[in-house]
Write a protein that holds these residues in place. Structure first.
Motif, mmCIF file in Angstrom:
data_model
loop_
_atom_site.group_PDB
_atom_site.id
_atom_site.type_symbol
_atom_site.label_atom_id
_atom_site.label_comp_id
_atom_site.label_asym_id
_atom_site.label_seq_id
_atom_site.Cartn_x
_atom_site.Cartn_y
_atom_site.Cartn_z
ATOM 1 N N UNK A 1 0.828 -1.206 0.000
ATOM 2 C CA UNK A 1 0.000 0.000 0.000
ATOM 3 C C UNK A 1 0.862 1.257 0.000
ATOM 4 N N UNK A 2 2.034 1.195 0.628
ATOM 5 C CA UNK A 2 2.916 2.368 0.678
ATOM 6 C C UNK A 2 3.371 2.786 -0.721
ATOM 7 N N UNK A 3 3.658 1.798 -1.580
ATOM 8 C CA UNK A 3 4.061 2.120 -2.958
ATOM 9 C C UNK A 3 2.918 2.787 -3.712
ATOM 10 N N UNK A 4 1.715 2.281 -3.482
ATOM 11 C CA UNK A 4 0.553 2.866 -4.157
ATOM 12 C C UNK A 4 0.343 4.309 -3.693
ATOM 13 N N UNK B 1 2.785 6.596 -5.351
ATOM 14 C CA UNK B 1 2.394 6.886 -6.731
ATOM 15 C C UNK B 1 1.272 7.921 -6.773
ATOM 16 N N UNK B 2 0.339 7.807 -5.849
ATOM 17 C CA UNK B 2 -0.795 8.734 -5.831
ATOM 18 C C UNK B 2 -0.329 10.149 -5.493
ATOM 19 N N UNK B 3 0.438 10.281 -4.392
ATOM 20 C CA UNK B 3 0.767 11.616 -3.884
ATOM 21 C C UNK B 3 1.952 12.265 -4.594
ATOM 22 N N UNK B 4 2.854 11.462 -5.165
ATOM 23 C CA UNK B 4 4.027 12.039 -5.821
ATOM 24 C C UNK B 4 3.851 12.184 -7.331
ATOM 25 N N UNK B 5 2.892 11.464 -7.911
ATOM 26 C CA UNK B 5 2.692 11.546 -9.363
ATOM 27 C C UNK B 5 1.270 11.995 -9.712
ATOM 28 N N UNK B 6 0.272 11.256 -9.223
ATOM 29 C CA UNK B 6 -1.114 11.540 -9.626
ATOM 30 C C UNK B 6 -1.581 12.915 -9.164
ATOM 31 N N UNK B 7 -1.359 13.231 -7.888
ATOM 32 C CA UNK B 7 -1.820 14.525 -7.355
ATOM 33 C C UNK B 7 -1.134 15.696 -8.065
ATOM 34 N N UNK B 8 0.207 15.677 -8.216
ATOM 35 C CA UNK B 8 0.837 16.774 -8.979
ATOM 36 C C UNK B 8 0.317 16.874 -10.410
ATOM 37 N N UNK C 1 -9.535 14.468 -23.089
ATOM 38 C CA UNK C 1 -8.112 14.149 -22.956
ATOM 39 C C UNK C 1 -7.745 13.832 -21.519
ATOM 40 N N UNK C 2 -8.297 14.606 -20.595
ATOM 41 C CA UNK C 2 -7.998 14.361 -19.186
ATOM 42 C C UNK C 2 -8.545 13.011 -18.736
ATOM 43 N N UNK C 3 -9.727 12.650 -19.253
ATOM 44 C CA UNK C 3 -10.322 11.355 -18.880
ATOM 45 C C UNK C 3 -9.380 10.215 -19.256
ATOM 46 N N UNK C 4 -8.800 10.265 -20.452
ATOM 47 C CA UNK C 4 -7.855 9.225 -20.878
ATOM 48 C C UNK C 4 -6.639 9.188 -19.968
ATOM 49 N N UNK C 5 -6.106 10.375 -19.635
ATOM 50 C CA UNK C 5 -4.938 10.441 -18.750
ATOM 51 C C UNK C 5 -5.277 9.935 -17.355
ATOM 52 N N UNK C 6 -6.483 10.267 -16.861
ATOM 53 C CA UNK C 6 -6.895 9.836 -15.525
ATOM 54 C C UNK C 6 -7.034 8.310 -15.466
ATOM 55 N N UNK C 7 -7.582 7.702 -16.525
ATOM 56 C CA UNK C 7 -7.699 6.239 -16.561
ATOM 57 C C UNK C 7 -6.322 5.582 -16.560
ATOM 58 N N UNK C 8 -5.394 6.145 -17.352
ATOM 59 C CA UNK C 8 -4.037 5.602 -17.393
ATOM 60 C C UNK C 8 -3.371 5.694 -16.020
ATOM 61 N N UNK D 1 -4.786 6.028 -13.005
ATOM 62 C CA UNK D 1 -5.457 5.197 -11.998
ATOM 63 C C UNK D 1 -5.098 3.732 -12.193
ATOM 64 N N UNK D 2 -4.971 3.305 -13.446
ATOM 65 C CA UNK D 2 -4.531 1.940 -13.716
ATOM 66 C C UNK D 2 -3.082 1.744 -13.263
ATOM 67 N N UNK D 3 -2.244 2.743 -13.487
ATOM 68 C CA UNK D 3 -0.829 2.680 -13.095
ATOM 69 C C UNK D 3 -0.675 2.640 -11.569
ATOM 70 N N UNK D 4 -1.627 3.229 -10.852
ATOM 71 C CA UNK D 4 -1.579 3.187 -9.379
ATOM 72 C C UNK D 4 -1.749 1.774 -8.844
ATOM 73 N N UNK D 5 -2.272 0.880 -9.694
ATOM 74 C CA UNK D 5 -2.344 -0.550 -9.379
ATOM 75 C C UNK D 5 -3.236 -0.838 -8.168
ATOM 76 N N UNK D 6 -4.500 -0.444 -8.282
ATOM 77 C CA UNK D 6 -5.465 -0.732 -7.222
ATOM 78 C C UNK D 6 -5.885 -2.193 -7.299
ATOM 79 N N UNK D 7 -6.005 -2.804 -6.150
ATOM 80 C CA UNK D 7 -6.304 -4.244 -6.100
ATOM 81 C C UNK D 7 -7.752 -4.532 -6.505
ATOM 82 N N UNK D 8 -8.698 -3.704 -6.043
ATOM 83 C CA UNK D 8 -10.115 -3.967 -6.272
ATOM 84 C C UNK D 8 -10.690 -3.002 -7.300
#
Length: 646
Positions: free
Chosen positions: A307-310, A313-320, A376-383, A385-392
């Protein structure tokens, strides 16, 4: 290598094909044999105990057909046992909704004879999907023929094959007769009446039926606001002091609207047997990956991702990234204002028909740019969120919804907030709101209705032409249907549909007091939306699997958040009105304090109203309590019986 039966064999019609399963055309023969054996094997041996046959399409000169297309069905006995396995609720003889059990099948309403017709097609297809999804690896080290495609005990076979591209897709087949009846009662004849929600639920499942139920409820709830808005618009067009009353009505409407919907939703969900249905144990997503570990809940080996890796990824990549996109949105907004000021100055310097039309051009361009940026943002957001590797899948959807809602809200409404509270220009606010709303609705209708319809018609003509060339006068309806539906677009769920309604709700609840026709435009849009969405579901997209749902999920929270923002926004608009400012000519501070106090009172009233109005109607609460009581009594009797036997 040909496996199963060809299209010309009589056994293809020995069972009703309900689901199509398509493997990659270069799938190894030993992998296909292994998978089919697992699907056909008895449940006690770890199989799905389903019926499966191969469909063989004739060779084509111009295009190679995929030989690895299969139809899946089931025996009635397997479906009834599966209904109990998935926790299906059906109507009992006493009128209550109870979990179906095969042992008590005779006690359920509409169960006659051997149970033929007791389960709908959508329920049967959902049971088959559950059987395929819960097909698990036993002692195999890898998929036969694919040494690198590792397996381990308890791993979902279908999800593993999907993630590696061996399984291309599997989807439920349309039932032509049921679809024809549904189409006629739903959209083929224009009528001002309620939608056939029970029929929609029967054919497509509860999740989709709830969306159309919400769309219908939202449209009818807008009618009072639209009826008030028309004369308000006609008689007070240039008198902006009068928008205070409309803003007050907005406050009450946005609060009551969602509270009443929760009761309507609970009533629908109870009647469909999903309100008290236990949520199924959620399996890992097909795209989830990680080091092999141990699941303490299931006791099975499966991928584990820290979970720490996820979180990193969220706070250092997705949020920025989201913040960067918001900055770009604000930058585009300022460019739009530069264009707007240029158009206004041009009109003032030389007022004529051309320059008066020019006044609307910046808003139209900005509305188009907003839609492009959202896409365009929707496509980037899907990519991301998939890269964040959520289990469920539920976690994946929640994070995706949050990303998309934040950006769409800022992108669509930031300019309106700026005009209303920074520029304080109500004339420009009305013009911008009208232009954004009308332009976005036109674009949505083109992208969601006309374009898919045109593309699907072209695709249908190609398939029909190909089948006629190959088959001649010989009719093979199943082959043609499978060929057609295999090439249809896949329905990606109700995400985009709810998002559109969320934005329309924002336009109406936030700023419609300065443009009363907003509700009228949304009502007209939603009426066409019902017909275009109904047509798409019936003829443009593959039939989706039924998704049991008791409510509209995270979207309920999204709409409630918007209604809270609407309270604050409308209070601020009331405070800005000249009519209210006239009472405080010398003290802006006093006005601000009073507006903030009123806003807090209204928010408190909103939360009290949410507490006072129960989410579930009283008569349904009584039925649910009776069901719990009967379950406890049955458990007590079973324990007493077991004690006497020992």
């Amino acid at each position: 290598m040909q496996l199963g039966l060809s299209f010309s064999d009589s056994d293809v019609s020995s069972f009703t094909p309900l689901v199509v399963l398509e493997l990659a055309d270069d799938t190894k023969a030993e992998a296909i044999t292994w998978l089919l054996n697992r699907i056909r094997d008895k449940q006690q041996n770890g199989g799905a105990e389903l019926l499966v046959n191969q469909l063989l399409f004739p060779a084509q000169d111009d295009q190679k057909s995929n030989p690895n297309v299969f139809v899946v069905g089931s025996t009635l006995q397997r479906l009834l046992n599966g209904a109990e396995d998935v926790g299906l609720f059906k109507e009992f003889q006493d009128g209550t909704m109870r979990g179906f059990t095969y042992a008590n099948r005779e006690s359920f309403k509409d169960f006659n004879g051997d149970g033929e017709g007791f389960l709908s097609d959508a329920e049967c297809q959902y049971i088959i999907k559950h059987g395929l999804d819960t097909l698990r690896a036993k002692n195999e080290q890898h998929v036969p023929g694919y040494p690198k495609l590792k397996l381990y005990p308890g791993k979902s076979v279908v999800r593993r094959l999907q993630s590696k591209g061996v399984l291309i897709q599997y989807f439920p087949l349309h039932n032509k007769e049921d679809l024809k009846r549904l189409s006629f009662s739903w959209y083929k004849k224009f009528k001002l009446s309620f939608q056939p929600l029970d029929d929609i639920r029967h054919y497509f499942g509860e999740g989709l039926a709830l969306y159309f139920g919400f769309l219908e409820y939202f449209t009818f709830a807008l009618v009072p606001m639209a009826l008030i808005g028309i004369p308000y618009y006609l008689f007070d067009w240039e008198d902006y002091d009068k928008y205070v009353l409309f803003a007050v009505f907005n406050l009450v409407w946005s609060t009551v609207f969602l509270e009443v919907w929760k009761r309507c939703s609970a009533t629908l969900a109870y009647g469909w047997g999903t309100l008290s249905r236990k949520k199924a144990f959620e399996e890992p997503r097909a795209g989830f990956h990680g080091a092999l570990g141990f699941n303490p809940v299931t006791g099975r080996e499966e991928p584990v991702y820290p979970s720490s890796k996820r979180q990193l990824r969220i706070y250092l990549v997705s949020v920025p990234f989201v913040l960067l996109c918001l900055y770009l949105s604000f930058y585009v907004m300022m460019v739009y204002f530069d264009m707007e000021f240029w158009a206004i100055n041009t009109y003032h310097e030389n007022p004529n028909i051309a320059t008066s039309i020019l006044l609307f051009v910046p808003s139209i361009i900005y509305a188009v740019v907003i839609e492009i940026m959202n896409l365009l943002y929707r496509c980037a957001a899907e990519f991301l969120t998939d890269w964040e590797n959520h289990r469920l899948e539920s976690s994946f959807q929640n994070h995706l919804v949050l990303k998309v809602l934040v950006f769409n809200f800022v992108n669509c409404f930031a300019s309106l907030f700026y005009i209303a509270f920074v520029m304080q220009n109500m004339v420009l606010l009305r013009q911008s709101l009208a232009t954004l709303l009308i332009t976005s609705q036109i674009l949505n209708q083109v992208m969601e209705a006309f374009l898919p319809y045109w593309l699907q018609r072209r695709r249908n003509k190609k398939v029909h032409k190909r089948m006629r060339r190959l088959m001649g006068d010989k009719e093979l309806p199943l082959l043609g249907q499978v060929q057609l539906e295999t090439e249809m677009n896949t329905y990606l769920g109700t995400f985009d549909d709810y998002l559109e309604q969320f934005l329309l709700f924002g336009y109406v609840s936030l700023f419609s007091c300065v443009y009363p026709l907003a509700a009228v435009l949304v009502v007209l849009n939603n009426i066409t939306e019902v017909y275009s969405d109904a047509f798409k579901m019936c003829h443009v997209f593959k039939r989706p699997f039924s998704e049991p749902a008791a409510n509209i999920g995270v979207w309920q929270l999204a709409f409630e958040t918007m209604s809270i923002i609407a309270v604050v926004t409308n209070c601020a608009l009331i405070g800005l009105s000249p009519q209210v400012k006239a009472y405080f000519p010398e003290s802006d501070t006093q006005l601000i304090l009073i507006v903030v106090a009123i806003e807090h009172v209204l928010l408190a009233f909103k939360f009290i109203l949410a507490f006072v109005i129960p989410d579930v109607p009283k008569h349904i609460q009584v039925k649910l309590a009776k069901l719990d009581f009967d379950s406890l009594e049955a458990l007590k009797k079973r324990k007493i019986l077991e004690a006497t036997e020992t």
